[in-house]
Design an enzyme around this catalytic site. Structure first.
Site, short mmCIF file in Angstrom:
data_model
loop_
_atom_site.label_atom_id
_atom_site.label_comp_id
_atom_site.label_asym_id
_atom_site.label_seq_id
_atom_site.Cartn_x
_atom_site.Cartn_y
_atom_site.Cartn_z
N GLU A 333 -104.56 -49.31 83.69
CA GLU A 333 -105.09 -49.56 82.28
C GLU A 333 -105.61 -48.28 81.45
O GLU A 333 -106.62 -48.15 80.88
CB GLU A 333 -106.23 -50.56 82.41
CG GLU A 333 -106.08 -52.03 82.71
CD GLU A 333 -107.16 -52.86 82.67
OE1 GLU A 333 -107.03 -53.92 82.09
OE2 GLU A 333 -108.34 -52.39 83.34
N VAL A 334 -104.53 -47.41 81.53
CA VAL A 334 -104.85 -46.10 80.80
C VAL A 334 -104.50 -46.26 79.34
O VAL A 334 -103.30 -46.73 78.99
CB VAL A 334 -104.10 -44.83 81.17
CG1 VAL A 334 -104.51 -43.68 80.62
CG2 VAL A 334 -104.18 -44.85 83.07
#
Ligand SMILES: *[C@@H]1O[C@H](CO)[C@@H](O)[C@H](O)[C@H]1NC(C)=O
Ligand SMILES: *[C@@H]1O[C@H](CO)[C@@H](O)[C@H](O)[C@H]1NC(C)=O
Length: 531
Positions: A333-334
């Site tokens: 989840e960057v």
């Protein structure tokens, strides 16, 4: 009968038990309940009695490295306590019984015992247990199998209506279906006190889990006290008291080792790192708005060499603190918005020829991080995005699959590329619903995806993940147990053990046993527990 004719001293002399039968008080019997169900169990109707005063658990005659194994000594003591309900206040147990007695459980380790070792991905957990008069035997190649067999023995013992401890003559041959059976706890969204973590390790052992995935830091707080960078927790923890010192971490690791549980720490980057930035200047990317620098920060700044110096020093420390062969590097989840807003990052992207593809920048960062961690001789686990983004991974990388939609397709892809995988996607226990959602977790079949035999063999196991947004010390145990127990059986027991009615009966009793042993496990449904 008319009790008043008896004097109270006569009662004290034990006449009442004689009038009522061989034991008192009269109660509903406890049932035997094995959980997770062993690979093979044979039992006879012949029951043996166990006396709390004389029954003992001891080393067998030919045990390798006899009497010198602290891990086993501790386990013998613990399981004596569990068998005889040391944690339950009671009116006393009957001192006498009519019937055959089981006098001892003798435990034999047949090869180099690994007494002082840490469990790892190859630890042998198989065992054979034979309960017969007058002595039961437990044989295992290694201490890890002995630990699992002791748990099973303790689960075979139950109580008759007079409160006497009994066990059926039995033969159990057992080993796990999957070698990686994890529970994820999250100590960043909420701090979990040390005793809560230790209590969780107890419950994990009752369910034969063998990996604590410790998601120790995240955006919200940084409770890990680093000796290289003490400002990380000084500035990033919720409060100076809410940290894990070096000693705390060592206590967790040793407590886990004594229960055959690995501790895999996760230090998730480059996203999920807001709390890191408080104690480490210039680590995070400054975000811009309409070409103006703002006060907010995004993921780790991948374009500065100082970032890699920091990571190198930090992970050198981590590799020394945690004996475990694997470190979890996160990578999920960057959020690219901040990187996109930052003109220095944009310039770097151009120099590197990444175009507008920020996944390439993420891969660039992870690649360098992986090289750093590899140089400490540790293996690494990553969340699935790292694989999805095409990062070049060492061939022994473990890819953890967590995104629920299409997780079977993901298992197929990851294993087709030759990587080992751990499945967490269907077992996010932080999602709660009304009713018996344990059935949903129980019904999952991890190998139910399209792939060759070789691909299926790359599925190491799974993890029950209890993320901490809505979980702290007050509700961790009831939320985790017995819902995680469903995952435990799915990962330990043979594939064909999946009858929900049978599971319900055993799990109901197993849950009561956990409660008796000090785990605040929630009920499955209506009813009560025999104490
Ligand atoms: C254990 O023994 C009891 C008493 O003889 C018997 O009723 C029960 O069926 C036995 N359990 C198993 C699993 O064989
Ligand atoms: C990984 O690659 C190394 C070196 O090429 C090889 O020796 C090893 O067997 C491989 N391991 C796996 C798990 O494929």
């Amino acid at each position: 009968m008319t009790l008043p004719v008896l004097s109270s001293s006569a009662l004290l002399l034990g006449l009442l038990p004689l009038l009522l039968g061989p034991g008192a008080p009269l109660a509903a019997a406890r049932r035997q309940a094995l959980w997770p169900q062993p690979a093979s169990v044979q039992q006879s109707p012949r029951v043996l009695y166990l006396s709390p005063d004389s029954f003992e658990i001891a080393h067998g005659p030919h045990s390798f490295e006899d009497s010198n194994c602290f891990l086993l000594e501790e386990a013998f003591r613990r399981y004596h306590e569990y068998v005889f309900d040391y944690f339950v206040s009671s009116d006393g147990h009957p001192k006498s019984f009519v019937g055959k007695e089981l006098q001892q459980l003798l435990v034999t380790i047949t090869s180099d015992s690994e007494c002082d070792a840490y469990p790892n991905s190859n630890s042998d957990e198989s065992y054979k247990l034979v309960v017969k008069e007058p002595v039961a035997t437990l044989e295992a190649k290694k201490v890890w199998g002995a630990l699992r067999g002791l748990e099973t023995f303790s689960q075979l013992v139950y109580k008759d209506v007079y409160g006497a401890y009994i066990v059926n003559q039995s033969e159990v041959t057992d080993s796990p279906r999957f070698g990686f059976r994890g529970v994820l706890i999250d100590t960043s969204r909420h701090f979990l006190p040390l005793k809560t973590i230790l209590n969780t390790l107890d419950a994990m052992a009752f369910n034969k889990f063998n990996v604590l995935h410790w998601h120790i830091v995240d955006d919200h707080s940084f409770p890990y006290q680093s000796w290289t960078y003490p400002d990380l927790s000084r500035e990033g923890a919720y409060s100076p008291a809410l940290i894990y010192t070096y000693t705390d971490v060592k206590v967790v690791i040793e407590y886990a080792r004594l229960r055959g549980i690995r501790v895999i720490p996760e230090f998730d980057t480059p996203g999920h790192t807001e709390s890191w930035g408080k104690g480490q200047k210039d680590l995070l990317t400054p975000c811009y708005k309409r070409s103006e620098k703002t006060d907010s920060f995004g993921p780790v700044n991948p374009i500065l060499s100082s970032t890699y110096t920091f990571m190198s020093n930090f992970f050198k420390e981590i590799s020394r603190v945690f004996p475990e062969d694997y470190i979890h590097l996160g990578g999920d989840e960057v959020d690219f918005d901040c990187w996109e807003s930052n003109p220095d990052v944009t310039q770097f992207m151009q120099q590197q020829g990444f175009g507008q593809d920020y996944r390439k920048l993420e891969s660039y960062y992870i690649q360098r991080l992986i090289d750093i961690v590899s140089s400490t001789n540790k293996g690494y686990m990553v969340w699935q995005e790292v694989f999805d983004n095409g990062v070049k991974l060492k061939n022994d990388t473990i890819v953890e699959v967590w995104i629920e939609s299409f997780y079977r397709e993901e298992l197929q892809k990851v294993t087709a590329a030759g990587y080992a995988t751990v499945l967490a996607a269907p077992w996010y226990l932080d999602y709660i619903t009304y009713g018996q959602d344990w059935k949903k977790y129980y019904s999952v079949e991890p190998l139910n995806f399209v792939g060759t035999e070789k691909q299926k063999n790359l599925v190491l196991g799974g993890t029950a993940a209890l993320w901490g947004e809505y979980v702290d010390d007050t509700n961790l145990s009831p939320r985790l147990w017995p819902r995680a127990s469903a995952v435990a059986e799915r990962l330990w027991s043979p594939q064909n053990v999946r009858n929900l009615d049978d599971a319900y009966d055993r799990l109901t009793e197993h849950r009561c046993r956990m409660v008796r042993r000090g785990i605040k496990a929630q009920p499955l449904f209506t009813g009560y527990c025999e104490m």
